[in-house]
Design an enzyme around this catalytic site. Structure first.
Site, PDB file in Angstrom:
ATOM      1  N   LYS A   2       5.612  31.688 -60.741  1.00 29.62           N
ATOM      2  CA  LYS A   2       5.008  32.998 -61.020  1.00 29.62           C
ATOM      3  C   LYS A   2       4.812  33.760 -59.722  1.00 29.62           C
ATOM      4  CE  LYS A   2       5.564  33.260 -64.186  1.00 29.62           C
ATOM      5  NZ  LYS A   2       6.061  32.667 -65.376  1.00 29.62           N
ATOM      6  N   ASN A  17      26.745  44.620 -72.717  1.00 32.52           N
ATOM      7  CA  ASN A  17      25.849  43.613 -72.162  1.00 32.52           C
ATOM      8  C   ASN A  17      26.589  42.282 -72.241  1.00 32.52           C
ATOM      9  OD1 ASN A  17      23.785  41.768 -71.666  1.00 32.52           O
ATOM     10  ND2 ASN A  17      22.926  41.951 -73.726  1.00 32.52           N
ATOM     11  N   GLY A  18      26.818  41.657 -71.096  1.00 30.12           N
ATOM     12  CA  GLY A  18      27.532  40.375 -71.106  1.00 30.12           C
ATOM     13  C   GLY A  18      28.557  40.339 -69.989  1.00 30.12           C
ATOM     14  N   HIS A  38       5.846  12.905 -48.630  1.00 36.12           N
ATOM     15  CA  HIS A  38       7.251  12.538 -48.376  1.00 36.12           C
ATOM     16  C   HIS A  38       8.047  13.718 -47.826  1.00 36.12           C
ATOM     17  CE1 HIS A  38       6.577   8.667 -50.235  1.00 36.12           C
ATOM     18  NE2 HIS A  38       5.969   9.295 -51.226  1.00 36.12           N
ATOM     19  N   ARG A  88      15.109  44.254 -69.595  1.00 35.78           N
ATOM     20  CA  ARG A  88      16.349  43.470 -69.636  1.00 35.78           C
ATOM     21  C   ARG A  88      17.222  43.691 -68.409  1.00 35.78           C
ATOM     22  NH1 ARG A  88      17.330  41.600 -74.785  1.00 35.78           N
ATOM     23  NH2 ARG A  88      19.504  41.266 -74.260  1.00 35.78           N
ATOM     24  N   CYS A 113      20.810  43.471 -69.362  1.00 38.80           N
ATOM     25  CA  CYS A 113      21.292  44.774 -69.825  1.00 38.80           C
ATOM     26  C   CYS A 113      20.706  45.091 -71.200  1.00 38.80           C
ATOM     27  CB  CYS A 113      22.809  44.858 -69.929  1.00 38.80           C
ATOM     28  SG  CYS A 113      23.645  44.633 -68.373  1.00 38.80           S
ATOM     29  N   GLU A 129       4.792  25.912 -62.421  1.00 41.48           N
ATOM     30  CA  GLU A 129       4.739  27.222 -63.073  1.00 41.48           C
ATOM     31  C   GLU A 129       3.968  28.226 -62.215  1.00 41.48           C
ATOM     32  OE1 GLU A 129       6.289  28.695 -65.211  1.00 41.48           O
ATOM     33  OE2 GLU A 129       5.020  30.319 -65.919  1.00 41.48           O
ATOM     34  N   GLU A 174       8.237  34.889 -58.055  1.00 47.78           N
ATOM     35  CA  GLU A 174       9.063  35.886 -58.741  1.00 47.78           C
ATOM     36  C   GLU A 174       8.454  37.278 -58.741  1.00 47.78           C
ATOM     37  OE1 GLU A 174       9.868  35.164 -62.932  1.00 47.78           O
ATOM     38  OE2 GLU A 174       7.931  34.195 -63.152  1.00 47.78           O
ATOM     39  N   TRP A 186      21.682  45.257 -65.741  1.00 48.26           N
ATOM     40  CA  TRP A 186      21.427  44.186 -64.779  1.00 48.26           C
ATOM     41  C   TRP A 186      22.808  43.804 -64.265  1.00 48.26           C
ATOM     42  CZ3 TRP A 186      22.636  38.964 -64.030  1.00 48.26           C
ATOM     43  CH2 TRP A 186      21.821  38.278 -63.119  1.00 48.26           C
ATOM     44  N   LYS A 207      14.684  39.933 -67.990  1.00 52.40           N
ATOM     45  CA  LYS A 207      13.904  39.113 -68.908  1.00 52.40           C
ATOM     46  C   LYS A 207      14.780  38.163 -69.718  1.00 52.40           C
ATOM     47  CE  LYS A 207       9.997  38.324 -71.069  1.00 52.40           C
ATOM     48  NZ  LYS A 207       9.159  37.454 -70.245  1.00 52.40           N
TER      49      LYS A 207
HETATM   50  C1  F6R Z   1       9.828  33.141 -65.405  1.00 51.83           C
HETATM   51  C2  F6R Z   1      10.793  33.584 -66.378  1.00 51.83           C
HETATM   52  C3  F6R Z   1      12.103  32.907 -66.440  1.00 51.83           C
HETATM   53  C4  F6R Z   1      12.385  32.497 -67.886  1.00 51.83           C
HETATM   54  C5  F6R Z   1      13.808  31.914 -68.007  1.00 51.83           C
HETATM   55  C6  F6R Z   1      14.080  31.408 -69.410  1.00 51.83           C
HETATM   56  O1  F6R Z   1       8.655  33.881 -65.492  1.00 51.83           O
HETATM   57  O2  F6R Z   1      10.532  34.477 -67.138  1.00 51.83           O
HETATM   58  O3  F6R Z   1      12.146  31.816 -65.590  1.00 51.83           O
HETATM   59  O4  F6R Z   1      11.424  31.575 -68.279  1.00 51.83           O
HETATM   60  O5  F6R Z   1      14.738  32.876 -67.670  1.00 51.83           O
HETATM   61  O6  F6R Z   1      13.998  32.438 -70.339  1.00 51.83           O
HETATM   62  P1  F6R Z   1      13.830  32.130 -71.873  1.00 51.83           P
HETATM   63  O7  F6R Z   1      12.508  31.482 -72.056  1.00 51.83           O
HETATM   64  O8  F6R Z   1      13.891  33.471 -72.525  1.00 51.83           O
HETATM   65  O9  F6R Z   1      14.955  31.237 -72.260  1.00 51.83           O
END
Ligand code: F6R
Length: 611
Positions: A488, A99-100, A507, A27, A2, A484, A491, A73, A606
């Site tokens: 990527k 937000n929360g 395995h 956000r 949010c 990673e 998501e 969100w 984010k």
């Molecule tokens: C993946 C992504 C999320 C963040 C995770 C942690 O691309 O963006 O998996 O890495 O939510 O977020 P931070 O780094 O802000 O604690």
């Protein structure tokens, strides 16, 4: 999670709010809404993006120099127009954005219903608006005092902003667990979840601390705690510039951020070491040198991509500094009664610096006496403030929801720390540091060179864009890179992808391999190169399609793999900084070809400020 923006001053609020919401949309983007006070309190809100709200508002009265906006969100209640923020109190005079999560909202709601309140939405936020009104009615207290009293009844996390039809000169904001920054302009004030909606108008800001309330009343700012203690706001000047938060000619923020990596890695290491002297100059850690020399264990906590950076950190600290390391998902760590000692160092990694689980893990470790180093990107965010020491990554604002440049910046700083710690503990000589730092210095150019593989990646993306599954394999430093890469892809393109240690494949996951399965393998020339080659053979024997990331000039893997992406040679421990780049580009281009919203993938946000 949010985004909040609010304005009080001499300009029209609406354009400021809409622009701010667009900057905060990373956000959350389930719905958006604004409240504007211009004699009447006008609320406009809409399921969907900020652009949908703009369409819905066309032709309506959007006048007013006091207002607030929200991009959501969803936590409580499905994303629809009714559950969108702002929410109103029972008589419609008080509006709130939030937000929360208010954890005790159900109890509060029940009590309010007994007192005659009725609710329009399923949200926890609406309950707070009603509670404030209820307190104001019963105590006769002014709005600001009613907000303070209401917050004393709330359990949970919040950043809120409140305006009232009856108080056209007041803007009230408060925070606990979710960020809120106040911008101080010339006869005008701003509030927002981060500074991006504010910097166009003023660089003077103050970040609220937990349990603080900011009151703007008749053109003056005051801050007090929810326990009624007056605070002097600490005003700081931001260095952030507007250019850094715009797309700069790229189609998406994610692509811009991928291409920014030579610069963001450079900025994250610049001034922190001297390759000629082989010295490590992280001033912020200086007073912890004794601690570093004697620590028995490092625990790294983080979530998602930051957790992957933590895994690279585990390899680095164990390999280079010979310190035992555990890497923990913050969300698990906080609830499993972990054994933590005063000799432990906890490194909390987070791009946003606001991730609720990581923050909670820090608090837990602090209670048990551990030392906390934060490694974060957003200056002034909660995690650095909750940490004893640490460093910023200087990657610049990361706006694409999928993390890219933050990851490589985190890994770059962890590499420096590993060498710095190694020297302090007598595990590396000045000469080792000189060699390592000289190579680290060359990484930005090597990343630049790697980015040139983009055309080839676009062709690969065309071939594999309709695949239903992907497997990513790596060993050693290549394993976190594989994880990673898979994260990527899933998501942003919604293709199912798994990252695995290459040898672990036999395995279980090997059962999935057939001619339809693309398998991305990190097969760079290092100590386990030959072992990875055996794993490639295992995939080939089952007709899987190999996309290999190899070291420039490789000829062995090239003979086996279906496709090879070459990256410049570097030291094994620096490979994650380079090998990650083609995988970021692959997911980006597959997602674009599938028509996905790369910067704002579905269901994600984010900054995850709720559990
Ligand atoms: C993946 C992504 C999320 C963040 C995770 C942690 O691309 O963006 O998996 O890495 O939510 O977020 P931070 O780094 O802000 O604690």
């Amino acid at each position: 999670m949010c985004g909040i923006v609010a304005y009080i001053g001499h300009r029209e609020a609406y354009p400021i709010l809409i622009k701010g919401l667009k900057r905060l949309e990373y956000r959350g983007y389930d719905s958006a809404g604004v409240a504007l006070l211009n004699g009447d309190l006008n609320i406009y809100k809409k399921k969907g993006k900020v652009a949908d709200l703009e369409d819905a508002v066309k032709g309506k009265d959007v006048k007013g120099s006091l207002g607030m906006g929200h991009t959501r969100w969803a936590t409580h209640g499905e994303p629809n127009d009714v559950n969108s923020h702002p929410h109103l109190s029972q008589n419609g005079d008080i509006a709130i954005i939030h937000n929360g999560i208010i954890e005790n909202y159900a109890t509060l709601k029940e009590a309010l219903i007994e007192r005659g309140h009725s609710f329009l939405s399923d949200t926890d936020t609406e309950v707070l608006a009603h509670l404030i009104e209820d307190i104001q009615k019963n105590t006769g207290a002014p709005l600001e005092e009613s907000v303070r009293l209401a917050l004393n009844e709330v359990v949970g996390a919040y950043a809120i902003v409140i305006i009232s039809k009856n108080d056209p000169t007041k803007l009230i904001g408060a925070r606990k667990g979710s960020p809120l920054v106040v911008g101080l302009g010339d006869g005008e004030y701003f509030m927002a979840s981060d500074a991006t909606p504010i910097i166009e108008y003023t660089k003077n800001v103050t970040y609220l601390n937990d349990n603080e309330i900011a009151f703007i009343k008749e053109g003056k700012l005051s801050v007090k705690t929810i326990d009624n203690v007056e605070k002097t706001p600490y005003i700081q000047t931001l260095e952030l510039n507007l250019e850094a938060i715009e797309k700069g000619g790229y189609e998406h923020f994610m692509l811009k951020e991928i291409h920014e990596q030579p610069r963001s890695i450079y900025d994250s290491i610049r001034g922190r070491f001297d390759p000629t002297l082989g010295s490590f100059a992280m001033r912020s850690l200086k007073e912890y040198e004794g601690k570093i020399k004697n620590l028995k264990r490092i625990i790294i906590v983080g979530c998602g991509t930051s957790w992957h950076a933590g895994l690279v950190g585990e390899y680095l600290f164990e390999d280079i500094a010979r310190i035992p390391v555990e890497v923990e998902y913050a969300s698990e760590f906080r609830y499993r009664n972990p054994v933590i000692n005063e000799d432990d160092l906890v490194i909390a990694i987070s791009q946003s610096g606001e991730t609720a689980d990581t923050l909670a893990a820090i608090e837990l470790a602090k209670e048990k006496g551990a030392t906390i180093f934060g490694l974060c990107n957003v200056v002034g965010s909660s995690i650095p403030r909750a940490s004893h020491a640490g460093a910023y990554t200087h990657a610049g604002p990361e706006i694409g929801v999928a993390s890219t440049k933050a990851f490589t910046a985190q890994v770059a700083v962890l590499t420096l720390w590993a060498f710095g710690f190694a020297e302090l503990r007598g595990k590396a000589t000045k000469n080792d540091l000189r060699n390592a730092f000289a190579e680290l210095e060359s990484i930005p150019q090597k990343v630049e060179k790697t980015l040139k593989c983009e055309e080839q990646i676009i062709e690969l993306a065309k071939i594999f864009k309709n695949s239903h599954n992907f497997l990513y394999l790596g060993r050693g430093y290549g394993f976190p890179v594989a994880l990673e890469g898979a994260l990527k892809l899933k998501e942003i393109s919604y293709i199912h992808a798994e990252g695995y240690p290459a040898a672990e494949m036999k395995h279980g996951p090997i059962a999935l391999i057939d001619a339809e399965m693309p398998v991305v393998v990190i097969a760079t020339k290092n100590d386990i190169y030959e072992k990875v080659i055996s794993n490639i053979q295992e995939v080939k024997a089952r007709k899987g399609k190999i996309i290999a990331v190899v070291t420039e000039g490789d000829d062995k893997v090239k003979k086996m793999a279906d496709y090879c992406i070459e990256i410049p040679e570097t030291k094994e421990y620096l490979e994650p900084l380079i090998a990650t780049i083609p995988l970021q580009l692959l997911s980006y281009h597959i997602a674009v070809l599938r028509g996905c919203n790369v910067d704002q993938p579905r269901n994600l946000a984010k900054s995850v400020t709720v559990e």
